[in-house]
Write an enzyme that holds these catalytic residues in place. Structure first.
Site, PDB file in Angstrom:
ATOM      1  N   GLY A 352       0.859  -1.183   0.000  1.00  0.00           N
ATOM      2  CA  GLY A 352       0.000   0.000   0.000  1.00  0.00           C
ATOM      3  C   GLY A 352       0.886   1.221   0.000  1.00  0.00           C
ATOM      4  O   GLY A 352       2.105   1.118  -0.076  1.00  0.00           O
ATOM      5  N   PHE A 354       1.745   3.177   2.274  1.00  0.00           N
ATOM      6  CA  PHE A 354       2.613   3.471   3.403  1.00  0.00           C
ATOM      7  C   PHE A 354       3.367   2.254   3.900  1.00  0.00           C
ATOM      8  O   PHE A 354       4.103   2.337   4.866  1.00  0.00           O
ATOM      9  CB  PHE A 354       1.804   4.066   4.546  1.00  0.00           C
ATOM     10  CG  PHE A 354       1.147   5.342   4.153  1.00  0.00           C
ATOM     11  CD1 PHE A 354       1.819   6.535   4.312  1.00  0.00           C
ATOM     12  CD2 PHE A 354      -0.104   5.343   3.592  1.00  0.00           C
ATOM     13  CE1 PHE A 354       1.237   7.716   3.937  1.00  0.00           C
ATOM     14  CE2 PHE A 354      -0.694   6.526   3.209  1.00  0.00           C
ATOM     15  CZ  PHE A 354      -0.030   7.721   3.377  1.00  0.00           C
ATOM     16  N   GLY A 355       3.154   1.129   3.295  1.00  0.00           N
ATOM     17  CA  GLY A 355       3.884  -0.044   3.747  1.00  0.00           C
ATOM     18  C   GLY A 355       3.219  -1.301   3.229  1.00  0.00           C
ATOM     19  O   GLY A 355       2.329  -1.254   2.383  1.00  0.00           O
ATOM     20  N   LYS A 356       3.685  -2.422   3.735  1.00  0.00           N
ATOM     21  CA  LYS A 356       3.162  -3.686   3.234  1.00  0.00           C
ATOM     22  C   LYS A 356       1.834  -4.027   3.916  1.00  0.00           C
ATOM     23  O   LYS A 356       1.628  -3.709   5.081  1.00  0.00           O
ATOM     24  CB  LYS A 356       4.156  -4.803   3.527  1.00  0.00           C
ATOM     25  CG  LYS A 356       5.449  -4.650   2.758  1.00  0.00           C
ATOM     26  CD  LYS A 356       6.383  -5.784   3.107  1.00  0.00           C
ATOM     27  CE  LYS A 356       7.663  -5.666   2.297  1.00  0.00           C
ATOM     28  NZ  LYS A 356       8.637  -6.694   2.670  1.00  0.00           N
ATOM     29  N   VAL A 357       0.971  -4.698   3.182  1.00  0.00           N
ATOM     30  CA  VAL A 357      -0.311  -5.118   3.738  1.00  0.00           C
ATOM     31  C   VAL A 357      -0.384  -6.639   3.705  1.00  0.00           C
ATOM     32  O   VAL A 357      -0.130  -7.257   2.669  1.00  0.00           O
ATOM     33  CB  VAL A 357      -1.486  -4.538   2.923  1.00  0.00           C
ATOM     34  CG1 VAL A 357      -2.797  -4.867   3.613  1.00  0.00           C
ATOM     35  CG2 VAL A 357      -1.326  -3.049   2.758  1.00  0.00           C
ATOM     36  N   LYS A 372      -1.803  -3.640   8.049  1.00  0.00           N
ATOM     37  CA  LYS A 372      -0.899  -2.743   7.342  1.00  0.00           C
ATOM     38  C   LYS A 372       0.266  -2.444   8.268  1.00  0.00           C
ATOM     39  O   LYS A 372       0.079  -2.015   9.397  1.00  0.00           O
ATOM     40  CB  LYS A 372      -1.651  -1.468   6.975  1.00  0.00           C
ATOM     41  CG  LYS A 372      -0.789  -0.446   6.318  1.00  0.00           C
ATOM     42  CD  LYS A 372      -1.623   0.597   5.619  1.00  0.00           C
ATOM     43  CE  LYS A 372      -2.138   0.069   4.312  1.00  0.00           C
ATOM     44  NZ  LYS A 372      -2.430   1.105   3.324  1.00  0.00           N
ATOM     45  N   ASP A 468      -5.543  11.493   0.359  1.00  0.00           N
ATOM     46  CA  ASP A 468      -4.942  10.597  -0.618  1.00  0.00           C
ATOM     47  C   ASP A 468      -6.004   9.737  -1.298  1.00  0.00           C
ATOM     48  O   ASP A 468      -5.904   8.518  -1.332  1.00  0.00           O
ATOM     49  CB  ASP A 468      -3.859   9.740   0.065  1.00  0.00           C
ATOM     50  CG  ASP A 468      -2.808   9.239  -0.922  1.00  0.00           C
ATOM     51  OD1 ASP A 468      -2.792   9.741  -2.067  1.00  0.00           O
ATOM     52  OD2 ASP A 468      -2.029   8.343  -0.562  1.00  0.00           O
TER      53      ASP A 468
END
Ligand SMILES: *[C@@H]1O[C@H](CO)[C@@H](O)[C@H](O)[C@H]1NC(C)=O
Ligand SMILES: *[C@@H]1O[C@H](CO)[C@@H](O)[C@H](O)[C@H]1NC(C)=O
Ligand SMILES: *[C@@H]1O[C@H](CO)[C@@H](O)[C@H](O)[C@H]1NC(C)=O
Ligand SMILES: *[C@@H]1O[C@H](CO)[C@@H](O)[C@H](O)[C@H]1NC(C)=O
Ligand SMILES: *[C@@H]1O[C@H](CO)[C@@H](O)[C@H](O)[C@H]1NC(C)=O
Ligand SMILES: *[C@@H]1O[C@H](CO)[C@@H](O)[C@H](O)[C@H]1NC(C)=O
Ligand SMILES: *[C@@H]1O[C@H](CO)[C@@H](O)[C@H](O)[C@H]1NC(C)=O
Ligand SMILES: *[C@@H]1O[C@H](CO)[C@@H](O)[C@H](O)[C@H]1NC(C)=O
Length: 681
Positions: A352, A354-357, A372, A468
């Site tokens: 995603g 902002f980081g991995k999901v 997340k 966003d």
């Protein structure tokens, strides 16, 4: 007898007249909050209750001035030679973001104390773009500059320089000072601590000395001496004072004490007499030594205890007290680790913004979740964000992805959401979609997202700006309802935790054009992004797509051009094979254009958007021209657009360009503009 008395009286009177007409030649301020203080403030400058001058606060593009109210005679009127002068002051610069300063502060001698035509940012509130370098400015300044401005040839982002009628320094030096052993010590102007400065001019040797220190005693050597005869640059009467400005990045600028003297040496400023900034501590050597010893001992004990504890509870979470006050459920790290099978790669749902999901199944309830995992270096940004989680957790709407809980472990923040079996909308629109969405499905998704966004803007006790909105943040539940995810997350980055970025956070192609200028996300910038989303859902392509012909690079422009040519139906996703409700599609395209207007005030509110979508109101017949979209940069040269187009439109673009007259040049960090979306897949 009477005669001599009269003479005495006369001489007394003439003496007092002489004394009162005697020109003032200096002053000393150890606090500024006395009545009739003879200080004239303008712009954002204020005198605090504690008695210091605050020239600017941490707001973008401010300028503040504090000048002695009456001018001084700086020149001998008989022969036109400038007088010697000496000044000493205590200042502090406290930046909004620890490593990034927001322009500087300048000690100034000028013919006027009216700076209403000056500009903030790199102009330091002293000059404007047209009068820079003009000899009739009569401005002499010593700048304490915390931004490296290439336009004016700055040497770095932490320097002191002498400027005459211009912002290009005649001489400058990296901020530093000489200690008692005459060893040069570095000094960070934006360290937020009190800095002492002296500026001395000797009209016989024609030298200007600039001296800095962290302490009240003046070092034996100046930081630098500049040889110049100031006589041609002074008028007979000149004002003395300070000017400071902020740019897109901001700092607070303070002056705590100030002494000034013509033809003599400025009085000593005793730091102990000066007001202190709440949070800024003065030096008390004895106390400091004692405290340091205690601290060292405590730290040693602390380390020992910590080592013991870490050994004992190696995997346990460290929960800080503030975390317990946060609303939604706090999961233990172990629980989430188990649910996601130790964050195994096979459980990865995607990257995603902002980081991995990861996908997970909670053992206790068999509930499917998405976790997340966000890494964040700055503890402060994290803490502010976590305190916001409590309000985000209370947001409930069927078109929002529900946050069900969270967990923090060291620098990692884990957010637990409802699992969305169908993944994100972009997977259904671009490249090789998993399944083609019909127009009815697309229209339902659009209406869902609009209603989720309307709820964020108006349905909750405070306005929540998403920041966003984009296809990859729209998730589809089991019934293909559109649900907005990641709301509020962009704030984590806006809070200045990542020093390498300006405050503009978002995704290229969805960023409203005013954002780089104002630096403030609003409901209207969400509406802009929503407009981009509408167009991409109808057209089946990304808002900025470098794989198409250059004139079609920007989706909004393409749609607008087709609209003008009367060929609006050409833009509709070909894969729909003509199966759609024409009036709905055209209405959504018109609405997309309305929302994409460059003028924030011309965009509809989400409430209006909703009533158009629901058919409760008729959309105006002809949309207005949205204006040229620049990708959301406001960069005149559009360099970003080029580099973006060539790098498939997504990542690292230098935030180093002329943004509406403000030169953002940040030398410290990786300058990627945080485009949160497209990590390489
Ligand atoms: C302000 O100026 C007046 C007149 O020059 C002087 O008497 C007074 O002491 C000054 N006040 C301060 C605080 O310097
Ligand atoms: C900063 O200063 C400006 C101008 O004086 C003022 O409008 C604004 O409210 C101030 N902001 C804060 C946070 O104090
Ligand atoms: C100004 O210059 C003249 C001529 O050199 C000199 O006589 C006079 O003392 C000077 N005045 C001051 C205030 O220094
Ligand atoms: C003006 O007078 C000052 C004394 O007040 C003297 O030091 C200086 O050299 C004189 N300048 C000129 C140009 O004569
Ligand atoms: C720039 O400043 C000068 C005064 O120094 C003023 O006359 C002029 O109008 C200003 N220009 C602009 C564009 O504001
Ligand atoms: C400098 O400023 C003066 C007065 O503001 C103006 O008359 C003059 O044209 C300016 N000179 C230049 C070179 O811009
Ligand atoms: C420095 O000062 C002189 C005046 O002596 C001026 O002409 C010049 O433009 C200034 N700037 C630089 C960068 O030297
Ligand atoms: C300036 O500094 C030099 C040493 O670099 C010193 O000799 C001179 O006296 C200083 N002048 C003033 C006015 O402080």
């Amino acid at each position: 007898m009477v005669n001599s008395c009269l003479v005495l009286l006369c001489s007394f009177i003439s003496f007092s007249i002489l004394a009162s007409s005697q020109q003032l030649d200096g002053f000393i301020y150890t606090r500024f909050n006395e009545p009739n203080n003879n200080i004239t403030l303008s712009g954002s400058a204020e005198i605090s209750q504690n008695g210091f001058i605050q020239l600017t606060n941490e707001t973008s593009r401010l300028m503040g001035h504090a000048f002695y109210s009456s001018p001084f005679q700086f020149k001998n009127s008989t022969n036109g030679t400038a007088f010697s002068f000496s000044t000493s002051f205590a200042l502090a610069i406290v930046p909004e973001y620890p490593k990034l300063g927001g322009h500087g502060l300048a000690f100034t001698i000028s013919q006027s104390n009216d700076f209403s035509t000056a500009l903030p940012s790199q102009y330091l509130g002293l000059l404007n773009a047209t009068d820079v370098g003009n000899f009739s400015n009569y401005i002499f300044a010593v700048e304490f500059d915390t931004v490296q401005d290439f336009e004016f040839g700055d040497i770095n982002d932490n320097h002191v320089g002498i400027n005459i009628n211009s912002l290009r320094s005649n001489m400058s030096a990296k901020a530093s000072y000489f200690d008692d052993d005459l060893v040069k010590q570095d000094l960070n102007l934006k360290c937020g601590k009190v800095i002492l400065a002296w500026v001395d001019y000797d009209s016989v040797t024609n030298l200007v000395n600039v001296t800095l220190s962290r302490f009240a005693t003046k070092p034996k050597l100046p930081l630098f001496s500049y040889h110049i005869d100031l006589s041609p640059f002074f008028k007979e009467n000149m004002y003395v004072g300070f000017s400071a400005s902020t740019g897109l990045l901001a700092s607070s600028h303070y002056v705590f004490g100030w002494s000034f003297k013509l033809n003599g040496e400025a009085k000593f400023l005793d730091l102990d007499l000066l007001p202190s900034l709440p949070g800024l501590k003065k030096k008390h050597t004895g106390v400091i030594v004692a405290i340091s010893v205690i601290v060292v001992v405590l730290v040693l004990i602390g380390i020992l205890v910590a080592i013991y504890l870490v050994r004992r509870f190696k995997n346990a979470d460290v929960i800080e007290s503030w975390e317990l006050e946060v609303g939604p459920h706090r999961y233990s790290y172990e629980e989430l680790k188990q649910a996601t099978r130790s964050f195994k790669d096979s459980e990865l749902l995607g990257f995603g913004g902002f980081g991995k999901v990861y996908k997970g199944v909670l053992q206790s309830s068999n509930m499917e979740i998405a976790v997340k995992r966000i890494s964040h270096e700055s503890k402060q940004g994290l803490r502010e964000f976590v305190s916001e989680i409590s309000s985000i957790g209370r947001l409930r709407h069927r078109n929002l992805v529900q946050l069900v809980g969270w967990c923090r472990r060291r620098g990692d923040l884990l957010l637990v959401y409802d699992f969305m079996p169908n993944g994100s909308l972009d997977n259904f629109l671009f490249e090789k979609p998993r399944m083609l969405l019909t127009w009815e499905q697309r229209f339902k998704i659009i209406k869902g997202v609009a209603s989720g966004l309307l709820y964020l803007h108006e349905g909750y006790e405070q306005v929540v700006v998403h920041r966003d909105v984009k296809a990859s943040n729209v998730l589809l539940d089991g019934e293909l309802n559109g649900r907005l995810g990641d709301f509020g997350l962009a704030r984590l980055y806006e809070h200045g935790s990542n020093p390498g970025t300006t405050r503009v956070v978002g995704t290229l192609g969805y960023l409203a054009p005013e954002l780089p200028r104002t630096g403030r996300a609003t409901e209207k910038s969400d509406v802009f992004a929503f407009g981009a989303l509408l167009l991409e859902v109808v057209c089946g392509r990304r808002p900025i797509d470098s794989k198409v012909r250059p004139e079609e690079l920007v989706l909004v422009d393409m749609v607008w051009n087709k609209w003008r040519e009367g060929k609006i139906l050409d833009v509709i996703d070909k894969r729909l094979k003509g199966e759609f409700n024409e009036s709905e599609v055209v209405m959504v395209l018109k609405l997309g254009l309305m929302c994409s207007n460059n003028e924030a005030s011309s965009r509809p509110s989400m409430r209006q958007v909703m009533s158009y979508l629901e058919g409760e109101a008729d959309i105006p017949d002809a949309p207005m021209a949205p204006g040229d979209y620049n990708g959301g940069f406001g960069f005149e040269e559009n360099e970003c657009m080029h580099s973006l187009a060539s790098s498939r439109g997504h990542t690292s673009c230098l935030a180093n360009g002329n943004v509406d007259g403000t030169f953002v040049s940040v030398s410290t960090a990786p300058l990627s503009c945080l485009f949160t979306d497209e990590l390489p897949r």
